[in-house]
Scaffold this active site. Sequence first.
Site: not given
Ligand SMILES: *Cc1c(COP(=O)(O)O)cnc(C)c1O
Length: 444
Positions: A117
């Site tokens: 993210k």
């Molecule tokens: C947010 C997150 C996900 C999921 O991602 P999305 O885009 O919401 O599907 C998967 N793994 C981790 C470690 C995350 O922080």
Amino acid sequence: MANQIILHSSMKYFSTNQQSPLADFREATIRGQAPDKGLYFPEQIPLLPKGFFDNFGFRSREEIAFEVIKPYVGDTIPSNRLQEIVRDTISFDFPLVKINEQIAALELFHGPTLAFKDVGARFMSRCLAHFVKDNTQKVTVLVATSGDTGGAVAGGFYGVEGVDVVILYPAGKVSSVQELQLTTWGGNIAALEVAGNFDDCQRMVKQAFADEELTNQLFLTSANSINVARWLPQQFYYFFAYQQWPDKDHPPVISVPSGNFGNICAGMLAQVSGLPVQQFIAACNANDTVPAYLASGSYTPKTAVATLSNAMDVGDPSNFSRILEIFQQQFSSLKKALTSSSVSDSQTRETIRAVYEKVHYLLDPHGAVAYRALEDYLQHHAEQKGYLLGTAHPVKFYDVVEPVINQPISLPDPVQALMGRNKHRSQIAPAYSLLKEFLLAKKR
Ligand SMILES: *Cc1c(COP(=O)(O)O)cnc(C)c1O
């Protein structure tokens, strides 16, 4: 040549609810959600220019990322500024690491908060800072997190002038490292610990955006993956993976650990633009709304249940409407392009242990879900190969991982540094009125 018209128009975004005016990238970024509560979606999905993949392995990542994002941004950010933003956003490694003959991991956890993210949050914070730099009113970024969003958003926005950040997270449902990454900033970052689950947090945030009395007083925007400036740059690393993919004649199967489905949806968008992909797998934990939908054809949101891969504990994925949009609401074509399966907590533990014992590669719980879904898929497609997205560093979930492999794992420096810091957070019940009170008090 007399009749040639040069258009400097920008990409327009429509709302998936069809009840809002079109917006450009600037407006869509500032608003987050469309006024009719739909999600912004590009009017046209741009095709990659001819020659884009020539000598692909040797092109610079900055150049690739810039070319991918430029049509979406249009002329809302000058090219030289956009180049800087892109360069900053991706200033760490994205290695594709071979695990065995059939499976590799695209490690997306080499950024500052050790989570994929970071890419979306860094890009969005810099775009927003560019858009509000001449504003007199402060912007409040309001975000619900199931774990990793909060830290990445806080890191992206910390110290950004003119922007306040308010993060809601579910009490007791984020890991201890995640909680430190949410609560140890101070400054323009406020953390709210909500006595409820992630869906409660998300509901409260949605209610705030719908509350005109509030939005008349506060300039609110979101940093959830519904924001186009967080969602769209997630395409970058699918291209970086393809640069490293050894067998260009046989494109990869890509397994994405999915919660709100923003990440996989960005990958599918890249595929429509021209990125070669054999197949997408949406790997889910026990929260199996999408696997159940693909099996039955009817979409039934569920209440989220807590699992080891907590960032994927989502019962009604907010980006799913965008995936439907990519396939123009055609269930049959979606079902062909997307496979989805649900992996239990005990399978997750089993996978972490088995992979570690066999090849000494350590998966985090989210990556393990994706590994397992990919492994199962490849059993029926023995001639294919693929990679999973390693969305978080395993150390972020050391409380889960250590007992499984029966060994301590060492903390990388960025985590070590958080350990001694004070937590700043306010605790509230899962009631919208309390959030509203908190936000209005900040204004005073
Ligand atoms: C947010 C997150 C996900 C999921 O991602 P999305 O885009 O919401 O599907 C998967 N793994 C981790 C470690 C995350 O922080």
